[in-house]
Design a protein around this motif. Structure first.
Motif, mmCIF file in Angstrom:
data_model
loop_
_atom_site.group_PDB
_atom_site.id
_atom_site.type_symbol
_atom_site.label_atom_id
_atom_site.label_comp_id
_atom_site.label_asym_id
_atom_site.label_seq_id
_atom_site.Cartn_x
_atom_site.Cartn_y
_atom_site.Cartn_z
ATOM 1 N N CYS A 95 38.969 80.304 45.752
ATOM 2 C CA CYS A 95 38.673 79.663 44.477
ATOM 3 C C CYS A 95 38.663 78.140 44.620
ATOM 4 N N ARG A 96 37.572 77.522 44.305
ATOM 5 C CA ARG A 96 37.451 76.075 44.474
ATOM 6 C C ARG A 96 38.298 75.286 43.493
ATOM 7 N N SER A 97 38.730 75.908 42.403
ATOM 8 C CA SER A 97 39.501 75.155 41.413
ATOM 9 C C SER A 97 40.992 75.090 41.743
ATOM 10 N N ILE A 98 41.417 75.741 42.814
ATOM 11 C CA ILE A 98 42.803 75.623 43.248
ATOM 12 C C ILE A 98 42.894 74.349 44.078
ATOM 13 N N LYS A 99 43.769 73.431 43.654
ATOM 14 C CA LYS A 99 43.885 72.160 44.371
ATOM 15 C C LYS A 99 45.052 72.201 45.354
ATOM 16 N N ASP A 146 51.807 72.882 37.553
ATOM 17 C CA ASP A 146 50.795 72.797 38.615
ATOM 18 C C ASP A 146 50.812 74.071 39.462
ATOM 19 N N GLN A 159 44.986 80.838 38.930
ATOM 20 C CA GLN A 159 43.632 80.836 39.482
ATOM 21 C C GLN A 159 43.510 81.820 40.639
ATOM 22 N N LYS A 168 41.187 85.166 40.683
ATOM 23 C CA LYS A 168 40.159 85.336 41.711
ATOM 24 C C LYS A 168 40.276 86.691 42.392
ATOM 25 N N ARG A 205 39.473 87.355 34.343
ATOM 26 C CA ARG A 205 39.880 86.068 33.765
ATOM 27 C C ARG A 205 41.073 86.307 32.858
#
Length: 78
Positions: free
Chosen positions: A2-6, A20, A27, A31, A36
């Motif tokens: 998942c690209r939205s996991i920082k 955080d 997320q 995924k 969702r």
């Protein structure tokens, strides 16, 4: 993945909150589960997974040693 996991470890993030870690865990669970928002009959399992992943994330971040940075409470060695 998942690209939205920082990235939550230093030097990318100096201060990481429980929020955080929970957001990253949420997320991740979204995924891998493909949901969702889970249906009511899956909600408990979904929330338990988020809590477990967040706890594992906290444990991991506490144990990581990043090159060039001193562990908590110790000065860097030269």
């Amino acid at each position: 993945m998942c690209r939205s996991i920082k990235t939550l470890r230093p030097p990318y993030e100096e201060s990481v909150t429980e929020a955080d870690m929970r957001a990253a865990a949420l997320q991740y669970v979204r995924k891998i589960s493909g949901f969702r928002e889970p249906a009511a009959h899956n909600a408990d399992a979904f929330e338990a997974a988020v809590a477990e992943v967040a706890a594992a994330t906290e444990k991991l971040l506490a144990a990581l040693v990043v090159r060039g940075q001193a562990p908590e409470g110790r000065a860097p060695e030269n």
